[in-house]
Design a protein around this motif. Structure first.
Motif, PDB file in Angstrom:
ATOM      1  N   UNK A 188      43.472  44.170  12.809  1.00  0.00           N
ATOM      2  CA  UNK A 188      44.596  43.491  12.161  1.00  0.00           C
ATOM      3  C   UNK A 188      44.174  42.167  11.535  1.00  0.00           C
ATOM      4  N   UNK A 189      43.345  41.400  12.227  1.00  0.00           N
ATOM      5  CA  UNK A 189      42.873  40.121  11.697  1.00  0.00           C
ATOM      6  C   UNK A 189      41.931  40.345  10.527  1.00  0.00           C
ATOM      7  N   UNK A 190      41.104  41.374  10.638  1.00  0.00           N
ATOM      8  CA  UNK A 190      40.164  41.691   9.573  1.00  0.00           C
ATOM      9  C   UNK A 190      38.918  40.819   9.612  1.00  0.00           C
ATOM     10  N   UNK A 191      38.078  41.015   8.621  1.00  0.00           N
ATOM     11  CA  UNK A 191      36.832  40.253   8.536  1.00  0.00           C
ATOM     12  C   UNK A 191      36.562  39.885   7.076  1.00  0.00           C
ATOM     13  N   UNK A 192      37.486  39.104   6.501  1.00  0.00           N
ATOM     14  CA  UNK A 192      37.345  38.686   5.105  1.00  0.00           C
ATOM     15  C   UNK A 192      36.105  37.824   4.899  1.00  0.00           C
ATOM     16  N   UNK A 193      35.642  37.168   5.950  1.00  0.00           N
ATOM     17  CA  UNK A 193      34.473  36.294   5.842  1.00  0.00           C
ATOM     18  C   UNK A 193      33.163  37.075   5.901  1.00  0.00           C
ATOM     19  N   UNK A 194      33.263  38.376   6.192  1.00  0.00           N
ATOM     20  CA  UNK A 194      32.067  39.244   6.256  1.00  0.00           C
ATOM     21  C   UNK A 194      31.008  38.706   7.230  1.00  0.00           C
ATOM     22  N   UNK A 195      31.454  38.282   8.386  1.00  0.00           N
ATOM     23  CA  UNK A 195      30.545  37.783   9.417  1.00  0.00           C
ATOM     24  C   UNK A 195      29.961  38.977  10.175  1.00  0.00           C
ATOM     25  N   UNK A 196      28.687  38.916  10.442  1.00  0.00           N
ATOM     26  CA  UNK A 196      28.007  39.971  11.193  1.00  0.00           C
ATOM     27  C   UNK A 196      27.552  39.429  12.546  1.00  0.00           C
ATOM     28  N   UNK A 197      27.280  40.306  13.507  1.00  0.00           N
ATOM     29  CA  UNK A 197      26.746  39.834  14.795  1.00  0.00           C
ATOM     30  C   UNK A 197      25.450  39.042  14.625  1.00  0.00           C
ATOM     31  N   UNK A 198      24.643  39.413  13.635  1.00  0.00           N
ATOM     32  CA  UNK A 198      23.390  38.694  13.394  1.00  0.00           C
ATOM     33  C   UNK A 198      23.664  37.259  12.938  1.00  0.00           C
ATOM     34  N   UNK A 199      24.706  37.095  12.112  1.00  0.00           N
ATOM     35  CA  UNK A 199      25.067  35.748  11.661  1.00  0.00           C
ATOM     36  C   UNK A 199      25.534  34.893  12.838  1.00  0.00           C
ATOM     37  N   UNK A 200      26.255  35.529  13.745  1.00  0.00           N
ATOM     38  CA  UNK A 200      26.685  34.809  14.949  1.00  0.00           C
ATOM     39  C   UNK A 200      25.479  34.317  15.743  1.00  0.00           C
ATOM     40  N   UNK A 201      24.467  35.154  15.891  1.00  0.00           N
ATOM     41  CA  UNK A 201      23.267  34.759  16.640  1.00  0.00           C
ATOM     42  C   UNK A 201      22.554  33.588  15.966  1.00  0.00           C
ATOM     43  N   UNK A 202      22.569  33.572  14.644  1.00  0.00           N
ATOM     44  CA  UNK A 202      21.929  32.474  13.912  1.00  0.00           C
ATOM     45  C   UNK A 202      22.625  31.154  14.212  1.00  0.00           C
ATOM     46  N   UNK A 203      23.957  31.137  14.130  1.00  0.00           N
ATOM     47  CA  UNK A 203      24.692  29.897  14.370  1.00  0.00           C
ATOM     48  C   UNK A 203      24.689  29.517  15.847  1.00  0.00           C
ATOM     49  N   UNK A 204      24.600  30.511  16.727  1.00  0.00           N
ATOM     50  CA  UNK A 204      24.487  30.205  18.154  1.00  0.00           C
ATOM     51  C   UNK A 204      23.149  29.529  18.439  1.00  0.00           C
ATOM     52  N   UNK A 205      22.083  30.012  17.806  1.00  0.00           N
ATOM     53  CA  UNK A 205      20.766  29.382  17.985  1.00  0.00           C
ATOM     54  C   UNK A 205      20.784  27.954  17.474  1.00  0.00           C
ATOM     55  N   UNK A 206      21.453  27.745  16.357  1.00  0.00           N
ATOM     56  CA  UNK A 206      21.550  26.395  15.809  1.00  0.00           C
ATOM     57  C   UNK A 206      22.324  25.478  16.755  1.00  0.00           C
ATOM     58  N   UNK A 207      23.396  26.022  17.358  1.00  0.00           N
ATOM     59  CA  UNK A 207      24.179  25.227  18.305  1.00  0.00           C
ATOM     60  C   UNK A 207      23.331  24.838  19.515  1.00  0.00           C
TER      61      UNK A 207
END
Length: 454
Positions: free
Chosen positions: A174-193
């Motif tokens: 229902x929320x959707x994924x208009x930002x086209x975020x992938x699990x790999x992108x999440x890992x990248x920003x988590x590493x940066x954090x």
């Protein structure tokens, strides 16, 4: 006495010459042994049997299911020997009072038993409904999501609440994924954090970190501020506190988001939204839903503290407030009590902080179906539910009450009130009213809602 067998053997039978309450006068030292309620009642019946001639004790007690406490049976006891004895009339009156107390206690016990049975029946019925709904969602709706999501049947089933086993999946769709975020992108920003956290701990003191977190120039520095709020997230559950199973997970999702959206950074209230998603989704899916949810116009306006947009949302809310609850609207207006006083906390946390968690999840269910309109409709439903109470309160008590809602609020009562709210004003729906407010110039906004501007 069981520890001293020798002494126990030397004990003599208690003297029966002065029965009664041991509250008055002097009594023999070995006589003040507590009596069981059955013994007290039997002694009374044995004594009064000669005076009142009631039925034999066996027939009187045969049908009594409720066993009275000793304090209840004390009214049957004769007075001590040093006080005037009860008259026959008084003894009969005490017996009648005792019977009434026993009957009342038994009535309460039966009432409580019926109440427990009713609750169990409702719980079983609810579980059966959830089980049958889950089969429909899994076998029929989810495999044909795009074709069935807008049908009347699915919308009605959606309103009743999503089964917990499919809730996370439906929310994501229902929320959707208009930002086209992938699990790999999440890992990248988590590493940066994680790199940022490491650099903070190595190069910055605590005070420097807090100053950096408050800096507009570097919103990513608000990573450190997350630690302060995680411990305040659903504190009664203990699962998000330090050492809890979801503490690090919540920390990771929030940290990755602050690096993904440094223009927004971390804002108080985000931890509750992320926590609800984590309870229903896997880590990467929770982050994807979280980022897309906060990218919706309403959430983005509030979390970026866009005052102009927030005022328009408040003004639109007041239009439907006056339409649905005119008496309460005037009561609030008389105290200059504006929506920002109570709505901000509700919107920032999507009611997950203000309502019981299971009820908040059901609000989320329909919010994912209807969008931002349902957030404000839920607010009006809460005001309608407690309208009679709020009409009796002044400014301070209203603000305190709406900040901390009663814990016994139920989904049935709240959703009945929400269903009674009409999101239509002069044949205009929420989206049309809000769009017209967006077209108004600043002067028009001031005239429409001067209290908000003040």
């Amino acid at each position: 006495r069981n520890f001293f067998t020798k002494r126990t053997k030397e004990l003599k039978p208690a003297v029966q010459s002065a029965p009664g309450w041991k509250l008055f006068g002097k009594v023999p030292p070995r006589e003040n042994l507590q009596k069981d309620s059955k013994i007290i009642q039997q002694e009374y019946e044995a004594r009064t049997g000669r005076m009142c001639k009631p039925p034999p004790p066996s027939t009187r007690r045969k049908n009594i299911e409720f066993e009275p406490l000793s304090t209840t049976a004390l009214i049957l006891e004769d007075r001590p020997a040093n006080l005037p004895a009860k008259s026959v009339e008084e003894a009969l009156r005490h017996r009648q009072e005792y019977d009434e107390m026993v009957a009342e206690a038994k009535k309460r016990e039966i009432k409580e038993a019926h109440k427990r049975k009713k609750i169990m029946r409702e719980r079983f019925k609810q579980e059966e409904n959830i089980a049958s709904a889950m089969v429909i969602w899994v076998n029929e709706i989810l495999p044909n999501w795009e074709g069935m999501r807008a049908t009347r049947r699915v919308r009605e089933l959606w309103w009743q609440g999503l089964p917990p086993s499919v809730r996370g999946k439906v929310w994501s769709l229902a929320v959707g994924n208009e930002l086209n975020i992938t699990p790999e992108l999440y890992e990248i920003f988590l590493s940066r954090a994680k790199e940022r956290w490491k650099s903070f701990s190595e190069t910055s003191s605590e005070n420097d970190t807090e100053d950096a977190g408050a800096s507009v120039a570097d919103r990513e520095a608000s990573l450190e501020l997350i630690k302060l709020d995680i411990s305040r997230t659903f504190p009664s559950l203990y699962i998000f506190q330090k050492g809890g199973p979801y503490h690090d997970l919540l920390h990771s999702v929030l940290g990755a988001y602050t690096c993904y959206r440094p223009d927004v950074g971390y804002v108080q209230g985000m931890s509750f939204i992320a926590a609800v998603l984590i309870l229903n989704l896997e880590e990467a899916d929770a982050f994807i839903a979280f980022a897309n949810l906060l990218n919706k116009p309403c959430q983005l306006a509030f979390f970026r503290v866009d005052h102009s947009m927030m005022l328009k949302y408040f003004a639109a809310f007041e239009v439907f407030f006056e339409e649905n609850l005119p008496k309460l609207f005037l009561h609030f207006k008389s105290y200059s009590l504006t929506p920002d006083i109570y709505l901000i906390d509700w919107i920032f946390t999507l009611y997950s902080k203000s309502l019981p968690l299971d009820l908040a999840c059901r609000v989320w269910d329909v919010f994912c179906r209807d969008g931002e309109e349902f957030l404000f409709r839920t607010g009006l439903g809460i005001l309608r539910l407690y309208e009679d109470i709020l009409l009796q309160m002044d400014f301070i008590h209203i603000a305190q009450f709406l900040t901390k809602l009663p814990e016994d609020i139920t989904s049935e009562k709240l959703f009945t009130c929400i269903a009674a709210i009409q999101m239509q004003n002069s044949n205009k729906k929420w989206a049309q009213v809000f769009a017209s407010l967006m077209k108004d110039n600043k002067e028009g906004d001031k005239n429409h809602s001067p209290a908000l501007k003040s």
